[in-house]
Motif scaffolding. Structure first.
Motif, short mmCIF file in Angstrom:
data_model
loop_
_atom_site.label_atom_id
_atom_site.label_comp_id
_atom_site.label_asym_id
_atom_site.label_seq_id
_atom_site.Cartn_x
_atom_site.Cartn_y
_atom_site.Cartn_z
N ARG A 16 -97.95 -36.33 -96.28
CA ARG A 16 -98.85 -35.34 -96.84
C ARG A 16 -99.65 -34.64 -95.76
NH1 ARG A 16 -101.69 -36.11 -101.78
NH2 ARG A 16 -103.52 -36.73 -100.60
N SER A 17 -99.86 -35.35 -94.65
CA SER A 17 -100.75 -34.80 -93.64
C SER A 17 -100.02 -34.01 -92.55
CB SER A 17 -101.56 -35.92 -92.98
OG SER A 17 -100.68 -36.77 -92.29
N ARG A 18 -98.72 -34.18 -92.45
CA ARG A 18 -98.04 -33.39 -91.42
C ARG A 18 -96.59 -33.20 -91.79
NH1 ARG A 18 -95.91 -36.65 -86.78
NH2 ARG A 18 -95.81 -38.80 -87.44
N LYS A 19 -96.00 -32.27 -91.07
CA LYS A 19 -94.61 -31.93 -91.37
C LYS A 19 -93.70 -32.94 -90.70
CE LYS A 19 -91.95 -27.84 -92.11
NZ LYS A 19 -91.43 -28.48 -93.30
N LEU A 20 -92.72 -33.39 -91.44
CA LEU A 20 -91.81 -34.39 -90.87
C LEU A 20 -90.50 -33.72 -90.48
CD1 LEU A 20 -92.18 -37.39 -93.28
CD2 LEU A 20 -93.23 -37.06 -91.06
N SER A 21 -89.99 -34.12 -89.34
CA SER A 21 -88.71 -33.56 -88.95
C SER A 21 -87.66 -34.66 -88.86
CB SER A 21 -88.84 -32.85 -87.61
OG SER A 21 -89.47 -33.73 -86.71
N ALA A 22 -88.10 -35.89 -88.87
CA ALA A 22 -87.14 -36.98 -88.71
C ALA A 22 -87.51 -38.08 -89.69
CB ALA A 22 -87.21 -37.51 -87.28
N PRO A 23 -86.58 -38.99 -89.93
CA PRO A 23 -86.90 -40.12 -90.79
C PRO A 23 -88.14 -40.84 -90.25
CG PRO A 23 -84.57 -40.11 -90.30
CD PRO A 23 -85.18 -39.01 -89.48
N LEU A 24 -89.00 -41.22 -91.16
CA LEU A 24 -90.30 -41.73 -90.75
C LEU A 24 -90.37 -43.24 -90.99
CD1 LEU A 24 -93.37 -41.16 -90.08
CD2 LEU A 24 -93.69 -41.01 -92.54
N VAL A 25 -90.90 -43.95 -90.02
CA VAL A 25 -91.20 -45.37 -90.24
C VAL A 25 -92.62 -45.65 -89.79
CG1 VAL A 25 -88.80 -46.11 -89.92
CG2 VAL A 25 -90.37 -46.12 -87.98
N VAL A 26 -93.23 -46.60 -90.43
CA VAL A 26 -94.58 -47.00 -90.06
C VAL A 26 -94.46 -48.38 -89.42
CG1 VAL A 26 -96.88 -47.52 -90.90
CG2 VAL A 26 -95.54 -45.70 -91.95
N THR A 27 -95.17 -48.58 -88.32
CA THR A 27 -94.99 -49.83 -87.60
C THR A 27 -96.30 -50.58 -87.48
OG1 THR A 27 -95.50 -48.83 -85.48
CG2 THR A 27 -93.21 -48.75 -86.19
N GLY A 28 -96.19 -51.87 -87.36
CA GLY A 28 -97.38 -52.68 -87.18
C GLY A 28 -97.03 -53.94 -86.44
N LYS A 29 -98.04 -54.70 -86.09
CA LYS A 29 -97.83 -55.94 -85.35
C LYS A 29 -97.57 -57.08 -86.31
CE LYS A 29 -98.82 -55.59 -80.83
NZ LYS A 29 -98.10 -56.30 -79.84
N CYS A 30 -96.56 -57.85 -85.98
CA CYS A 30 -96.35 -59.06 -86.76
C CYS A 30 -96.27 -60.16 -85.72
CB CYS A 30 -95.07 -58.96 -87.57
SG CYS A 30 -94.67 -60.47 -88.44
N GLY A 31 -97.33 -60.91 -85.56
CA GLY A 31 -97.40 -61.83 -84.43
C GLY A 31 -97.43 -60.98 -83.17
N ASN A 32 -96.50 -61.24 -82.31
CA ASN A 32 -96.46 -60.49 -81.07
C ASN A 32 -95.51 -59.31 -81.13
OD1 ASN A 32 -98.14 -60.95 -78.94
ND2 ASN A 32 -97.22 -62.94 -78.49
N ALA A 33 -94.73 -59.26 -82.21
CA ALA A 33 -93.68 -58.26 -82.26
C ALA A 33 -94.15 -57.03 -83.03
CB ALA A 33 -92.45 -58.85 -82.91
N GLU A 34 -93.61 -55.93 -82.61
CA GLU A 34 -93.87 -54.67 -83.30
C GLU A 34 -92.77 -54.54 -84.36
OE1 GLU A 34 -96.32 -51.01 -82.74
OE2 GLU A 34 -96.43 -52.99 -81.87
N VAL A 35 -93.13 -54.50 -85.61
CA VAL A 35 -92.10 -54.40 -86.66
C VAL A 35 -92.39 -53.22 -87.57
CG1 VAL A 35 -91.68 -56.88 -86.69
CG2 VAL A 35 -93.34 -55.89 -88.26
N LEU A 36 -91.36 -52.84 -88.33
CA LEU A 36 -91.56 -51.79 -89.32
C LEU A 36 -92.35 -52.38 -90.49
CD1 LEU A 36 -88.04 -50.10 -89.45
CD2 LEU A 36 -89.82 -49.97 -87.72
N THR A 37 -93.35 -51.65 -90.94
CA THR A 37 -94.08 -52.14 -92.10
C THR A 37 -93.79 -51.26 -93.31
OG1 THR A 37 -95.99 -50.87 -91.42
CG2 THR A 37 -95.95 -53.17 -90.76
N ALA A 38 -93.33 -50.06 -93.09
CA ALA A 38 -92.96 -49.21 -94.22
C ALA A 38 -91.93 -48.19 -93.73
CB ALA A 38 -94.19 -48.48 -94.77
N VAL A 39 -91.08 -47.77 -94.63
CA VAL A 39 -90.08 -46.76 -94.27
C VAL A 39 -90.06 -45.73 -95.39
CG1 VAL A 39 -88.65 -48.41 -93.03
CG2 VAL A 39 -88.22 -48.00 -95.44
#
Lengths: 508, 1121
Positions: A16-39
């Motif tokens: 809603r806040s910006r124009k997307l040009s590519a598939p979007l994923v949201v990332t977050g920390k899970c322990g020490n690893a960076e993982v996808l939290t939403a797609v």
């Protein structure tokens, strides 16, 4: 009961806040690893799913657009949607992190029936750009299960079991370990447990399993918890006669603060952020917040804070026909350090904090600042300036003093120039002190010098700069300077620039 | 004026020093220092390397080994340098005291310790105060100096003045030092990164934990004199000090302990007597003349060099092991002597195998004899403790192994120092294959989303490379023992190992070798445990009692089996590379096995000796010799040098090296690569050979081979001992596949394969394998009466109809159950009595927690109670929760089960959906890592057929060159360093195992699939050569999600073998077989021996893919075509 599942809340928020040009994923920390939290839908089609490591996702699809998660923004958004849903029913509960539960019994007819309500709600959500899935059922549990796992539709009371039976057990909102445990003995769908004898199941997997089933089936009541403010400490007062004067407001504030004081003391807390909410008789709400630099609980201190805050508002308090209710909430509380009374120093520190709070409340917290010591060899990076309310204690100066003592560091100038100023100097090669130098047009004859103190640049940074040889020098007139040669003669062979001179500070 | 630098820390001051000792030594000579003293923090671990650097390169500067003592009581650091041998002994003892007081890797010293051991030590105090100096001067009169340094700290001159005064006041001389941490200022970034690693911080956050400048490097004498202009006496003092330090590491002449044997005057007499007495047992028909001559020659040599006690020690250790029933075997050049055979140290009959004895021990080199003894790995500790008991801890210790930063650990630490996130580091490090010296590739960087060209990434990569090879800590060597007559702790400091009851010395095998200190390798070998177990099983179930020596020799059935590459589980020749080699080499005799063991090694491969040998063996190329002189050296191997001894011999015979030069050449390869003096040897060798009229090309290949050997030497003497184990294990596998499989399973973890593959192989050899069961299994696998295996052979092994003697079935042990503790399993066996009759019965009698019983249920171990997996789990879940009271029931349980039964039957019946067979299989894999029911692929067949995927056994019927699609569970992925990025994958379906080759371009394209897929479909061309079939992958498809259809966790099962490099980047005790030299780096090479990429070139001829392949394989196949 209506369950609304905003299954793409995070990605929809970003989209809603910006124009997307590519598939979007949201990332977050899970322990020490960076993982996808939403797609979003597009990335789901690529085979990406929450839980996947970001590195792996990138390896699979380098082109994806990644945005760090912002749980707070998601929560705020969900809350605003919840507020907005108040148009359908006053009983709206947040089903964190991405759902809402609406009790629409007795309300749907206002919209001409459930179907119409759903059409209206759905249409508005779609227009706003939210993917959703919703279901209506007799119980919260059944509506939730249908919205998340089943056919999003409306189910009459009594139909629940038929609808639930084929759904997986996770549709009962059970903890994952329980679901896994049940699956291991072959119980995977709700239908698998619905007609089993109850005692053996409870004996093995706890009462929660059947309770959730009962709730979904309506055998057990599940209360709806409407959204409430979550301030840990709240005190409020209604007035028979509306009040309007600033003094009255302050008096009330102090009184409420006194009520809070007991609660705070009991739990050993102090307030770091306090909000005063004034309800005007005509429904308008005024909120006035104030921050503190240390946990507070003294009513007088709190009152004093609001004196300053209200001073800023001046007449803009705008009581209209007066306030009929006031509420004082501690929004952020912190453990209150037990104070030692009477042994030197402490009193002063408290005084200073009080001053900082008052000044910050009056001038704005960004305009009251303090120097903070930084851990760096490079002089201009060895300190920084931060809002005074943020800074606690001595701001690292003790650590610096300690280091200076251990490393027998030569004295630092009282005044450091904002940036080193180039000077012209005559000095002995390769590392001698300047014999004379010209700064701001004046020529200084050096009569005494100490050094060099060699400080290398930060090789890991683009702006690391060359090594510096610092000298303390005194000129004929007794002025003392801190200056340095930038660059080493031994590096010339490797193509470094010829060393040049800068003045960086002056001693008293 | 001369200047010597005395305060020098190497990278053996872990995470402080940023240069190798060798680099410091070479740089010191280069900049004209008159000498260098090396002193690491409470350690002398690096001093031998610097000593060697000086010796190997004939550097003329003085070298003084010492240590920098850091104290736990706040005393400033003190550098200690021994004046003489006695001083060295004091220093070693002092450090030992500190080491033994602390945990592994630490050293806790107090000033009092130094005062007690100060005799014979010259001390340099790094800053201090009058009282300390006075106190030191009292205990070490005229041997204390005060250090002064000019490190650009701002007040250097004032400080120097102060130090001068302090020195004068204390009455000690001032000495100039530069407190060196690296040899060149350009190591500052590395030193900073090391500091970050040490302080567990990042380069941005480290702040003042980093050094302010880069001044702590080796400065030339002129520079030091300039800096100490105000105190020239401090410079002069360095020479003074050097003059009084007379100690050299060469003085640590080894004194071997006396081995007293009752009834003999001296060790030599005892050895001679024992040798001849045992020879009579070995040769009941009389000692053959050749052997007798050998014995005389060897005993004379032993007498001359006074090595008799050493041989007696080995004999005694072996005798002890035998008396305890521990299987063992010696190897090494000295071990393969007639004397050792007679003493029972080895089983290699010198009459049977004609061995070179040149490396036995050569009088002119005074090289210590080399005997490694392998023991069963499970019982080696008994032998070690025997040695400690016999000689005492003051005289016996284990050598150290230097654990160094390798590709993965290097990028991990450097990445952390640069603040890279865990997952980025993980992605970068997982792109480094194996544990060896792999580096981070640009592609790997790109894939993690970082820019390899960015300044930061370039720094990370460069620093990673720099830190690679840096020592990280010392660990105990797998089994190299040093035994001394004088106190060991006066030769080298001793420290605590991580294991209880273990102490080890600070020097590694190379260091000890270099100083000529004798050591005995007491190694653990998994295969010996396996063989002993197998021999015991054969004894118990078939009534045949064999030892290594009595296993029937030269059994043709064994060679027939090996020629078919049917070698899974067989010692050494079970790797894929060996399996491809076997059908080509077609071993028919024992000596062929010796060659087989040695040929798939870096030396012969790098020297490109493999193909010429194979061609000559097959008669495709005439056997010729480069010269008559070399015929004597090379005749046994058809004119192609294959063994380390031969390569060394060539340097001597053909290039005119002296024997000691040849040996130095070999060592130089391993040790001095980073200093870069290889060039001179290379020139000398090639010029030497050219001068003797050898072809340049031959000379170059010989040199490359030595280069390969340097990395990992494999001498004939070791190969011969290994070959015996190859033969013994192959014989067992051939004749008694049941006993062999059970023994292999019980000796796990070892070898290349996981239990799943071992079980599959046993079943294909007709052995019935039964699942682990609560009522039938012991901890390990056992044999039970079963069907005759010969009648049940898979068609692959049809030919073995008359060869297989098995009549037992294998009952898998409880150890196969994932997560089950050995003590729990033992309890189950112990309390079993006749049998358990219910889940409750098991629970009540064993008292195991329901959680453990759930494990057993998951593994489907209740078959004998007619409980399915789910039923068992259901029953287990109920334990202790149905209102039972654990404490009151066992009473009833033991006396009368009836009292318990009602409690159970009170529960209403629950209907549990039965588990589908596919799900059962997946669960078998999850909890047993294997399934006896079926292969998962079986259930996917309809889907696979729909995708035109064939069964793997179809490969045998398909013409070479045809394109095909196959699939399978991935069992192994290897990427040998020597194969230029080729990946070898092994996949299996329900019908057969298939070998897949992935060329680098395909790999780069499909990397995620290669690295992560558990079930994969492969499209590619079939290639067949000598019965070895490969599929060269063109396309891969990840079908792991198919497994998820069988069961929820289907996609998480794995069938990976131990040799899989992606999952298990090399650790394991194969390290133990490595002869001499720098193991860990080379372990990788051992496990991953490529299928000699060039092998593939042969069948490829005429195929459309040949050009690509040849181009890639080119560096490996410079064979003469």
């Amino acid at each position: 009961m209506l369950n609304l599942w905003l299954r793409r809340l995070s990605t929809d928020r970003i989209a809603r806040s910006r124009k997307l040009s590519a598939p979007l994923v949201v990332t977050g920390k899970c322990g020490n690893a960076e993982v996808l939290t939403a797609v979003d839908d597009a990335s789901e089609r690529l085979g990406l799913a929450p839980g996947l490591a970001l590195a792996q996702a990138r390896a699979m699809h380098p082109g994806i657009d990644t945005v760090p998660e912002d749980a707070e923004a998601d929560a705020t958004l969900l809350e605003s949607i919840a507020d907005w849903c108040l148009r359908y029913t006053p009983l709206v509960a947040c089903d964190a992190p991405d759902g809402l539960v609406l009790d629409i019994s007795g309300c749907a007819h206002l919209y001409g029936g459930e179907r119409e309500l759903v059409v209206d709600l759905g249409g508005r959500l779609e227009n706003a750009g939210f993917a959703y899935s919703l279901a209506i059922a007799g119980t919260i549990g059944a509506a939730w299960a249908a919205a998340h796992y089943g056919e999003p539709a409306s189910y009459a009371c009594g139909e629940e079991l038929t609808m639930l039976a084929p759904l997986p057990l996770s549709a009962l909102r059970l903890p994952p370990v329980t679901v896994v445990g049940l699956a291991r003995v072959g119980l995977k769908r709700i239908g698998d447990i619905a007609d089993q004898p109850r005692a053996p199941l409870t004996a093995r997997f706890g009462a929660e399993v059947l309770r959730q089933l009962d709730r979904a089936l309506g055998h057990e009541h599940e209360p709806l918890t409407p959204r409430l403010p979550v301030a840990p400490y709240v005190a409020e007062q209604r007035f028979a006669e509306p009040i309007a004067r600033e003094e009255d407001v302050l008096t009330i504030t102090a009184r409420l603060a006194r009520q809070l004081q007991f609660a705070l003391e009991r739990r050993g807390d102090g307030a770091r952020r306090i909000e005063l909410t004034l309800f005007r008789t005509d429904g308008v709400v005024r909120r006035i917040a104030a921050g503190t630099s240390r946990p507070l609980r003294d009513p007088d201190d709190i009152r004093a804070l609001f004196v300053e805050r209200l001073a800023v508002f001046a007449d803009a308090l705008d009581p209209g026909f007066g306030f009929d209710m006031a509420r004082l909430s501690v929004i952020v509380a912190e453990p209150f350090p037990p104070e030692q009374i009477g042994i030197g120093g402490g009193e002063n520190a408290a005084e200073l904090c009080r001053l900082v709070d008052r000044l910050s409340a009056r001038l704005g917290s960004r305009r009251v600042r303090r120097l903070v010591a930084q851990d760096s060899h490079i002089p201009e990076l060895a300190e920084t300036v931060l809002p005074a309310q943020v800074v606690n204690g001595d701001a690292g100066w003790n650590a610096f003093r300690q280091y200076r003592k251990e490393a027998k560091l030569p004295p630092r100038p009282l005044r450091l120039l904002a940036r080193p100023e180039p000077i012209r100097a005559v000095a002995e090669v390769p590392d001698g002190p300047p014999l004379r130098f010209r700064w701001r047009r004046a020529l200084h004859e050096v009569i005494a010098a100490e050094g060099p103190e060699r400080i290398e640049g930060a090789w890991w940074s683009e702006h690391g700069g060359p090594a510096r040889d610092y000298f303390r020098v005194e000129d004929k007139s007794g002025l003392r300077f801190w200056l340095f040669r930038a660059g080493l003669y031994r590096d010339l062979a490797q193509g470094a620039a010829t060393p040049s001179w800068f003045l960086h500070g002056t001693f008293a | 004026m001369r200047y010597l630098e005395f305060a020098v820390a190497s990278n053996f001051s872990f995470l402080r020093g940023a240069s190798h000792p060798e680099e410091l030594m070479v740089q010191a000579a280069h900049i004209g220092l008159a000498g260098l003293g090396l002193c690491d923090r409470n350690s002398v671990a690096g001093v031998v390397r610097a000593h060697l650097a000086k010796r190997e390169q004939n550097l003329s500067l003085h070298y003084h080994p010492g240590a920098r003592l850091t104290f736990a009581d706040g005393t400033p650091d003190i550098l200690a340098y021994p004046r003489d041998r006695a001083g060295w002994g004091r220093l070693a003892r002092l450090l030992t005291v500190g080491n033994l007081r602390a945990e592994k890797g630490d050293c806790i010293l107090h000033l009092d310790d130094l005062l007690a051991h100060a005799f014979g030590l010259e001390l340099i105090v790094m800053g201090g105060y009058v009282r300390l100096l006075a106190r030191l001067r009292e205990s070490a009169p005229h041997r204390v100096r005060l250090a002064a340094s000019m490190l650009y700290r701002g007040r250097d001159r004032a400080r120097l003045t102060h130090m001068k005064e302090l020195a004068r006041a204390a009455g000690v001389p001032l000495i100039a030092v530069n407190d060196v941490l690296y040899h060149h200022p350009n190591r500052r970034p590395l030193a900073d990164v090391l500091a970050c690693i040490r302080e567990k911080t990042t380069i941005e956050r480290a702040g003042r934990k980093l050094a302010a400048n880069a001044e702590r490097y080796l400065k030339p004498p002129q520079e030091m004199m300039r800096l100490f202009h105000d105190a020239p006496e401090a410079i002069e003092e360095t020479s003074q000090l050097s003059d009084v330090l007379s100690f050299s590491l060469d003085e640590l002449r080894y004194e071997y302990p006396d081995e007293q044997v009752d009834g003999f005057d001296n060790a030599q007499d005892a050895l001679t007597y024992l040798t001849y007495e045992n020879a009579a047992h070995r040769y009941p028909q009389g000692i053959p003349d050749k052997v007798r001559a050998n014995l005389e020659h060897e005993l004379k040599l032993i007498a001359q060099l006074q090595y008799a006690p050493y041989f007696l020690t080995v004999h005694d250790i072996v005798r002890f092991a035998r008396s305890q029933g521990i299987l063992c075997q010696g190897r090494g050049s000295a071990a393969n002597s007639a004397v050792c055979y007679c003493l029972g140290v080895t089983e290699i009959d010198p009459d049977r195998a004609d061995l070179l004895f040149e490396r036995f021990i050569s009088p002119e080199r005074r090289e210590p004899p080399d005997i490694d003894v392998d023991f069963e790995h499970e019982r080696r500790e008994e032998v070690i403790q025997y040695i400690y008991r016999k000689y005492g801890r003051e005289h016996a210790g284990i050598a150290a192994t230097v654990i160094s930063y390798r590709g993965r650990s290097a990028i991990r630490e450097v990445g952390k120092a640069f603040g890279l996130s865990e997952d980025t580091i993980g992605a970068l490090s997982s792109s480094i294959w194996g544990g060896g010296g792999g580096a981070v590739s640009k592609d790997a960087v790109t894939r993690t989303g970082l820019d390899p060209q960015s300044r930061r990434m370039r720094q990370i990569i460069a620093l990673t490379q720099e830190v690679t090879g840096f020592p990280r800590h010392l660990s105990q060597h797998v089994g190299g023992f040093v035994i001394t007559r004088s106190r060991l702790d006066e030769v080298v400091p001793i420290g605590n190992a991580a294991m209880d009851d273990r102490t080890f010395v600070e020097w590694d095998k190379d260091d000890l070798d270099a100083l000529g200190i004798l050591k005995i390798d007491v190694l653990g070998l998994g295969m010996l445990s396996c063989l002993r177990k197998a021999l015991d099983l054969v004894d118990k179930h078939y009534g045949e009692r064999h030892t290594l020596a009595t296993i029937p020799a030269e059994d043709p059935a064994v060679y027939r089996m090996l020629c078919r590459a049917d070698s899974l589980g067989v010692f050494q020749v079970e790797s894929r590379a060996q399996m491809t080699m076997l059908p080509r080499l077609k071993p028919e005799h024992f000596y062929d096995l010796v060659i087989e063991v040695a040929i798939v090694r870096p030396g012969p491969i790098q020297g490109d000796m493999v193909h010429p040998y194979l061609r000559r063996r097959r008669g495709q190329e005439p056997i010729s010799y480069p010269s008559e002189a070399l015929e004597a050296v090379l005749s046994k191997t058809l004119g192609v040098p294959l063994f380390q001894e031969q390569a060394m011999k060539i340097a001597i015979v053909a290039a005119g090296f002296t024997p000691s030069e040849a040996d130095r050449l070999r060592r130089a390869m391993a040790t001095f690569k980073r200093v870069g003096t290889i060039g001179t040897f290379q020139r000398k060798m090639i010029d030497g050979m050219l001068a003797n009229n050898y072809a340049r090309e031959f000379a170059e290949r010989c040199f490359q081979q030595i280069e390969g050997f340097g990395e990992y030497g494999f001498p004939e003497s070791h190969a011969a001992s290994f070959a015996l184990l190859v033969y013994a294990s192959a014989w067992l596998k051939c004749r008694y596949p049941d006993a062999f499989a059970a023994a292999l399973l019980n000796a796990q973890p070892m070898g290349f394969y996981a239990p799943a593959q071992i079980v599959r192989d046993a079943r294909e050899h007709g052995v019935e394998v039964r699942p682990p069961d609560i009522n039938h299994s012991l901890w390990g696998s056992t044999l039970e009466p079963g069907p005759r295996a010969a009648e049940r052979l898979h068609e692959l092994h049809r030919e073995m109809l008359d060869d297989v003697w098995t009549t037992n079935a294998v009952r898998l042990g409880l150890r196969e159950i994932k997560g089950l503790q050995e003590e729990d399993a033992r309890l189950i066996v112990e309390k079993r009595g006749v049998a358990y009759d219910s889940m409750r019965d098991v629970w009540l009698r064993t008292g195991l927690s329901p959680r453990v019983l759930e494990r057993l249920a998951d593994a489907d171990a209740f078959g004998s109670l007619s409980l399915s997996r789910r039923e068992a789990l259901w029953a287990a879940k109920a334990l202790g929760r149905v209102g039972d009271h654990d404490d009151d029931l066992p009473l009833f349980a033991i006396d009368s089960d009836a009292a318990v039964a009602p409690v159970v039957s009170r529960e209403p019946d629950v209907h549990l959906p039965p588990m589908l067979i596919g799900e059962e299989v997946i669960n078998d894999y999850r909890f047993l890592h294997l399934s006896l029911r079926a292969h998962p692929a079986q259930f996917l067949r309809p889907d696979l057929y729909a995708r035109d995927i064939k069964q793997n056994d179809a490969l045998r019927r398909i013409r070479s060159g045809t394109r095909v699609r196959i699939s399978g569970l991935v069992t192994c992925r290897q990427r040998p360093g020597s194969a230029n990025g080729v990946v070898f994958m092994t996949i299996e379906d329900e019908t057969a195992v298939a070998n897949v080759i992935v060329w680098p371009q395909v790999f780069e394209r499909l990397r995620p699939i290669v690295l992560s897929a558990r079930y994969v479909a492969v499209t590619g061309c079939v290639q067949e050569e000598s019965g070895v079939i490969h599929v060269v992958a063109e396309q891969l498809e990840d079908l792991t999600h198919f497994l998820a259809r069988l069961a929820e966790h289907g996609a998480q099962i794995d069938g990976l073998a131990r040799c899989d490099e992606v999952r298990r980047p090399i650790e394991d005790q194969r390290e133990a077989h490595l002869a001499g030299g720098r193991h860990s780096r080379l372990v990788r090479l051992m496990s991953e021996i490529p299928e000699l990429a060039s092998d593939l070139d042969v069948p490829a001829r005429g195929s459309a893919h040949a050009p690509t392949r040849r181009a890639i394989a080119a560096p490996l196949c410079r064979a003469r075509h």
